[in-house]
Design a protein around this motif. Structure first.
Motif, mmCIF file in Angstrom:
data_model
loop_
_atom_site.group_PDB
_atom_site.id
_atom_site.type_symbol
_atom_site.label_atom_id
_atom_site.label_comp_id
_atom_site.label_asym_id
_atom_site.label_seq_id
_atom_site.Cartn_x
_atom_site.Cartn_y
_atom_site.Cartn_z
ATOM 1 N N PRO A 192 -5.869 28.655 25.969
ATOM 2 C CA PRO A 192 -5.712 28.715 24.772
ATOM 3 C C PRO A 192 -4.592 28.236 24.071
ATOM 4 O O PRO A 192 -5.353 28.303 22.983
ATOM 5 C CB PRO A 192 -5.987 30.632 24.731
ATOM 6 C CG PRO A 192 -6.147 30.509 26.750
ATOM 7 C CD PRO A 192 -5.425 29.612 26.983
ATOM 8 N N LEU A 193 -3.465 28.003 23.788
ATOM 9 C CA LEU A 193 -2.676 27.965 23.101
ATOM 10 C C LEU A 193 -3.232 26.614 22.356
ATOM 11 O O LEU A 193 -2.668 26.361 20.968
ATOM 12 C CB LEU A 193 -1.110 27.862 23.692
ATOM 13 C CG LEU A 193 -0.551 28.856 23.911
ATOM 14 C CD1 LEU A 193 0.808 29.507 24.655
ATOM 15 C CD2 LEU A 193 -0.786 30.186 22.579
ATOM 16 N N LEU A 194 -3.727 25.526 22.858
ATOM 17 C CA LEU A 194 -3.800 24.269 23.027
ATOM 18 C C LEU A 194 -4.990 24.754 21.932
ATOM 19 O O LEU A 194 -4.636 23.634 21.646
ATOM 20 C CB LEU A 194 -4.753 23.269 24.078
ATOM 21 C CG LEU A 194 -3.437 22.934 25.250
ATOM 22 C CD1 LEU A 194 -4.332 22.797 26.522
ATOM 23 C CD2 LEU A 194 -2.712 22.460 24.867
ATOM 24 N N SER A 218 -5.025 22.379 16.234
ATOM 25 C CA SER A 218 -4.775 22.785 16.777
ATOM 26 C C SER A 218 -4.321 21.710 18.333
ATOM 27 O O SER A 218 -4.491 20.302 17.343
ATOM 28 C CB SER A 218 -6.102 23.230 17.890
ATOM 29 O OG SER A 218 -7.345 22.609 17.305
ATOM 30 N N ILE A 219 -3.994 22.032 18.638
ATOM 31 C CA ILE A 219 -3.697 20.297 20.065
ATOM 32 C C ILE A 219 -5.020 19.938 19.720
ATOM 33 O O ILE A 219 -5.247 18.723 20.390
ATOM 34 C CB ILE A 219 -2.461 20.737 20.524
ATOM 35 C CG1 ILE A 219 -1.189 21.828 20.271
ATOM 36 C CG2 ILE A 219 -2.151 19.918 21.524
ATOM 37 C CD1 ILE A 219 -0.154 22.085 21.533
ATOM 38 N N PRO A 246 3.908 29.491 10.640
ATOM 39 C CA PRO A 246 4.404 30.928 11.873
ATOM 40 C C PRO A 246 4.986 30.251 13.330
ATOM 41 O O PRO A 246 5.561 29.372 13.513
ATOM 42 C CB PRO A 246 2.381 30.861 12.658
ATOM 43 C CG PRO A 246 2.147 29.821 11.298
ATOM 44 C CD PRO A 246 2.955 28.749 10.763
ATOM 45 N N PRO A 247 6.155 31.139 13.288
ATOM 46 C CA PRO A 247 7.199 31.048 14.457
ATOM 47 C C PRO A 247 6.712 30.722 15.687
ATOM 48 O O PRO A 247 5.017 31.029 16.259
ATOM 49 C CB PRO A 247 8.143 32.355 14.660
ATOM 50 C CG PRO A 247 7.286 33.557 14.053
ATOM 51 C CD PRO A 247 6.315 32.420 12.983
ATOM 52 N N LEU A 248 6.759 28.938 16.360
ATOM 53 C CA LEU A 248 6.499 28.989 17.468
ATOM 54 C C LEU A 248 6.923 30.353 18.781
ATOM 55 O O LEU A 248 8.198 30.944 18.905
ATOM 56 C CB LEU A 248 7.502 27.381 18.347
ATOM 57 C CG LEU A 248 6.679 26.605 17.512
ATOM 58 C CD1 LEU A 248 7.271 25.510 17.896
ATOM 59 C CD2 LEU A 248 4.836 25.940 17.759
ATOM 60 N N THR A 249 6.245 30.680 19.383
ATOM 61 C CA THR A 249 6.654 31.725 20.779
ATOM 62 C C THR A 249 6.470 31.333 21.942
ATOM 63 O O THR A 249 6.546 29.994 22.158
ATOM 64 C CB THR A 249 5.201 32.506 20.691
ATOM 65 O OG1 THR A 249 4.303 31.376 21.678
ATOM 66 C CG2 THR A 249 3.920 32.552 19.768
ATOM 67 N N PRO A 250 7.435 31.740 22.612
ATOM 68 C CA PRO A 250 8.413 31.583 24.137
ATOM 69 C C PRO A 250 6.738 30.663 24.955
ATOM 70 O O PRO A 250 6.985 29.571 25.574
ATOM 71 C CB PRO A 250 8.384 32.854 24.998
ATOM 72 C CG PRO A 250 8.780 33.728 23.678
ATOM 73 C CD PRO A 250 8.222 33.479 22.591
ATOM 74 N N GLY A 251 5.845 31.365 24.717
ATOM 75 C CA GLY A 251 4.572 30.711 25.197
ATOM 76 C C GLY A 251 3.884 29.152 25.125
ATOM 77 O O GLY A 251 3.790 28.096 25.174
ATOM 78 N N ARG A 254 6.912 26.495 26.220
ATOM 79 C CA ARG A 254 6.066 27.202 27.300
ATOM 80 C C ARG A 254 5.791 25.347 27.624
ATOM 81 O O ARG A 254 5.687 24.368 28.940
ATOM 82 C CB ARG A 254 5.559 27.672 28.413
ATOM 83 C CG ARG A 254 7.266 28.851 28.771
ATOM 84 C CD ARG A 254 6.276 30.196 29.494
ATOM 85 N NE ARG A 254 5.778 29.366 30.490
ATOM 86 C CZ ARG A 254 4.294 29.894 31.157
ATOM 87 N NH1 ARG A 254 3.981 31.335 30.532
ATOM 88 N NH2 ARG A 254 3.676 29.250 32.314
ATOM 89 N N LEU A 255 4.637 25.485 26.828
ATOM 90 C CA LEU A 255 3.163 24.354 26.658
ATOM 91 C C LEU A 255 3.550 22.919 26.397
ATOM 92 O O LEU A 255 3.408 22.206 26.568
ATOM 93 C CB LEU A 255 2.388 25.000 25.692
ATOM 94 C CG LEU A 255 1.288 24.057 25.346
ATOM 95 C CD1 LEU A 255 0.307 23.497 26.561
ATOM 96 C CD2 LEU A 255 0.256 24.494 24.519
ATOM 97 N N LEU A 256 4.815 23.448 25.360
ATOM 98 C CA LEU A 256 5.005 21.914 24.950
ATOM 99 C C LEU A 256 6.035 20.990 25.983
ATOM 100 O O LEU A 256 6.099 19.946 26.557
ATOM 101 C CB LEU A 256 5.753 21.772 23.483
ATOM 102 C CG LEU A 256 4.827 22.465 22.604
ATOM 103 C CD1 LEU A 256 5.989 22.665 21.407
ATOM 104 C CD2 LEU A 256 3.610 21.838 21.761
ATOM 105 N N ALA A 257 7.001 22.035 26.406
ATOM 106 C CA ALA A 257 7.065 21.193 27.825
ATOM 107 C C ALA A 257 6.481 21.194 28.773
ATOM 108 O O ALA A 257 7.298 19.886 29.711
ATOM 109 C CB ALA A 257 8.199 22.558 28.599
ATOM 110 N N ALA A 258 5.613 21.258 28.998
ATOM 111 C CA ALA A 258 4.388 21.587 30.449
ATOM 112 C C ALA A 258 3.428 20.173 29.645
ATOM 113 O O ALA A 258 3.348 19.669 30.673
ATOM 114 C CB ALA A 258 3.551 23.199 30.897
#
Length: 334
Positions: A192-194, A218-219, A246-251, A254-258
């Motif tokens: 969903p973050l994408l 969106s990505i 808007p600040p990037l969340t831990p999620g 995680r998404l960018l790293a993945a």
């Protein structure tokens, strides 16, 4: 939110092993096709028009025109990339090289402005020595550093190799639809973050509509038939410097790293060597691209040099249809 919740199927969702087993993505220009380009260059230069005013009609091709139309179908409906080989750039002047590449591109799509200087024809060279890690406005294509996986701001990006580096500079390509499938398989909670809006940095330039130094999109975009991914991690992260972002969340982290992990994986990442006269054509909606770092020759006339085109499909702009207006404000003399 329109979101794809099953694996994306189709020829753009390829893996490295599949491409290594089927080298049909490499296209060798025939002698006749090269001769067609030579004659078209002569015809275009005889018009006396500046390069950026040359149209497909000014650059007449024979059978190669139909091959370019098949390339367009392959980029949009097939694997999403192709490597052309065989242009004799060493035999041509700088003007002839540029005209040959521009003319081929005009048979494939409409040129798109690449930066706020209004450039429609770009050059990828180490010219600044700027370290992107210490300058948020810098661009990797002006350095010799390894580039992160990313897309460019148009439906299609083309890169023509004029000169290679002394060492390094390999081109890396990965299927973004296969990255999506890997995320669905391994980290489905991140999908969903994408589709959520993020701020993307214009890196010192401005949006042509809003005047802002960032744009919001969106990505991923899913039309119900086609999946698009616009990934520029360093642009997302550097946009955090703007007030109100808007600040990037831990999620998000995680998404960018993945995404990077899957892009760099031996399962998906395809490496290809660039030779003088090669042209790499990529559909930015279904591929990400990168390059390894390189060491240049010390002599200026031997340094690595690629020519770059950004192109949109004729009569429509899938990039804008998917992500909204991404135009760069062009600085013009007052």
């Amino acid at each position: 939110m329109n979101m794809l919740t099953t694996a994306y199927t189709g020829p753009s969702a390829w893996t490295r092993s599949q491409m290594e087993a089927d080298p049909s993505w490499r296209y060798q220009l025939s002698r006749d096709e090269v001769d067609q380009v030579r004659r078209a260059v002569d015809a275009a230069m005889a018009t006396g028009k500046p390069l950026e005013c040359i149209t497909a009609d000014d650059f007449p091709l024979g059978s190669l025109h139909e091959r370019i139309r098949r390339l367009a179908v392959e980029l949009e409906e097939g694997r999403g990339f192709e490597l052309w080989r065989g242009l004799p750039v060493d035999e041509w002047s700088i003007d002839e090289r540029g005209m040959a590449y521009w003319g081929l591109g005009r048979h494939l799509g409409d040129p798109v402005v690449q930066n706020a200087r209004g450039e429609l024809f770009g050059h990828v060279q180490d010219t600044t020595g700027t370290d992107p890690e210490t300058n948020a406005n810098s661009r990797f294509y002006h350095t010799n550093r390894a580039a992160p996986f990313h897309v460019d701001g148009a439906d299609i990006v083309g890169l023509m190799c004029v000169r290679t580096a002394q060492a390094g500079g390999a081109s890396l390509v990965v299927s973004s639809t296969s990255i999506y499938n890997a995320l669905l398989r391994d980290e489905p909670e991140l999908l969903p973050l994408l589709y959520q809006p993020l701020w993307f940095d214009h890196r010192g330039e401005r949006n042509a509509v809003t005047g802002n130094p960032y744009w919001v999109t969106s990505i991923c975009g899913w039309s119900g038939r086609k999946l698009s991914m616009m990934y520029l991690r360093n642009f997302i992260e550097s946009a955090q410097r703007y007030e109100g972002a808007p600040p990037l969340t831990p999620g998000h982290h995680r998404l960018l790293a993945a995404i990077d992990r899957h892009a760099e994986s031996s399962e998906l990442c395809l490496s290809m060597d660039f030779r003088p006269g090669d042209i790499q054509w990529l559909n930015n909606h279904v591929t990400l691209h990168s390059r390894t770092g390189f060491t240049d020759f010390p002599e200026p006339d031997r340094k690595r040099w690629l020519m770059r085109l950004w192109l949109n499909q004729f009569e429509r702009d899938r990039f804008t249809d998917t992500y909204g207006f991404y135009g760069i404000a062009v600085d013009t003399p007052q």
